[in-house]
Enzyme design. Sequence first.
Site, mmCIF file in Angstrom:
data_model
loop_
_atom_site.group_PDB
_atom_site.id
_atom_site.type_symbol
_atom_site.label_atom_id
_atom_site.label_comp_id
_atom_site.label_asym_id
_atom_site.label_seq_id
_atom_site.Cartn_x
_atom_site.Cartn_y
_atom_site.Cartn_z
ATOM 1 N N ASP A 35 23.283 123.272 94.735
ATOM 2 C CA ASP A 35 23.137 123.800 96.102
ATOM 3 C C ASP A 35 24.542 124.065 96.654
ATOM 4 O OD1 ASP A 35 20.710 123.404 98.517
ATOM 5 O OD2 ASP A 35 22.771 123.860 99.078
ATOM 6 N N ILE A 36 24.730 125.252 97.201
ATOM 7 C CA ILE A 36 26.066 125.656 97.672
ATOM 8 C C ILE A 36 26.484 124.903 98.940
ATOM 9 C CG2 ILE A 36 25.490 127.581 99.211
ATOM 10 C CD1 ILE A 36 27.562 129.263 97.689
ATOM 11 N N GLN A 98 12.333 125.553 105.792
ATOM 12 C CA GLN A 98 12.649 126.473 104.689
ATOM 13 C C GLN A 98 13.545 127.600 105.198
ATOM 14 O OE1 GLN A 98 9.255 128.334 102.771
ATOM 15 N NE2 GLN A 98 10.494 129.060 101.056
ATOM 16 N N HIS A 104 11.298 126.602 95.958
ATOM 17 C CA HIS A 104 12.301 125.818 95.233
ATOM 18 C C HIS A 104 12.149 124.348 95.583
ATOM 19 C CE1 HIS A 104 14.015 127.166 99.057
ATOM 20 N NE2 HIS A 104 14.607 125.994 99.104
ATOM 21 N N PHE A 105 12.696 123.520 94.694
ATOM 22 C CA PHE A 105 12.652 122.071 94.854
ATOM 23 C C PHE A 105 14.080 121.554 94.980
ATOM 24 C CE2 PHE A 105 8.183 121.189 93.807
ATOM 25 C CZ PHE A 105 7.801 122.450 93.360
ATOM 26 N N HIS A 106 14.294 120.705 95.984
ATOM 27 C CA HIS A 106 15.601 120.071 96.170
ATOM 28 C C HIS A 106 15.641 118.748 95.406
ATOM 29 C CE1 HIS A 106 16.991 122.444 99.755
ATOM 30 N NE2 HIS A 106 15.690 122.643 99.893
#
Length: 145
Positions: A35-36, A98, A104-106
Amino acid sequence: MQAEYDSNNIFARILRGELPCFKIYEDADAIAFMDIMPQSDGHALVVPKEAAVDLFGLSEQGAAAAIRATQIVARGVREAFQPDGVVISQFNGEAAGQTVPHVHFHIVPRYADQSLRGHARQQQDMEVLKQHAARVVAALARLQG
Ligand code: 5GP
């Protein structure tokens, strides 16, 4: 009610290779990258290749493949960062938090002595992200070997 998929969302563009990412995993159904704007060191995202806005739009097969990939990547993140705990989260709809309209999954490592940084707030230094990605890739290789 199904949200309409925007094929130019940022994760669709990463999936097509139009935008860069620090990739840590890929299989037939999903990719994973750092994740950026990580909420903690090691925060990674698992992104199904299927074009779906959220969990409700994902096929059953896609959902099964995504959770399988999430488990694999979470093991790698845990091995690489040795956190005290790991949160897996997934948001559906703006009201739920979101911000990118592709499912997507974190994977968010938790460290007992640190609070989480804000969600999608502060961009991480690219060199640090690159090093973190390398740590996860090496950990996944160790686990598979
Ligand atoms: P959401 O809010 O949709 O659940 O999560 C989207 C996540 O994607 C956020 O944690 C945010 O930091 C991350 N993100 C947004 N843009 C980019 C990007 O261009 N590259 C990467 N690697 N992560 C991104």
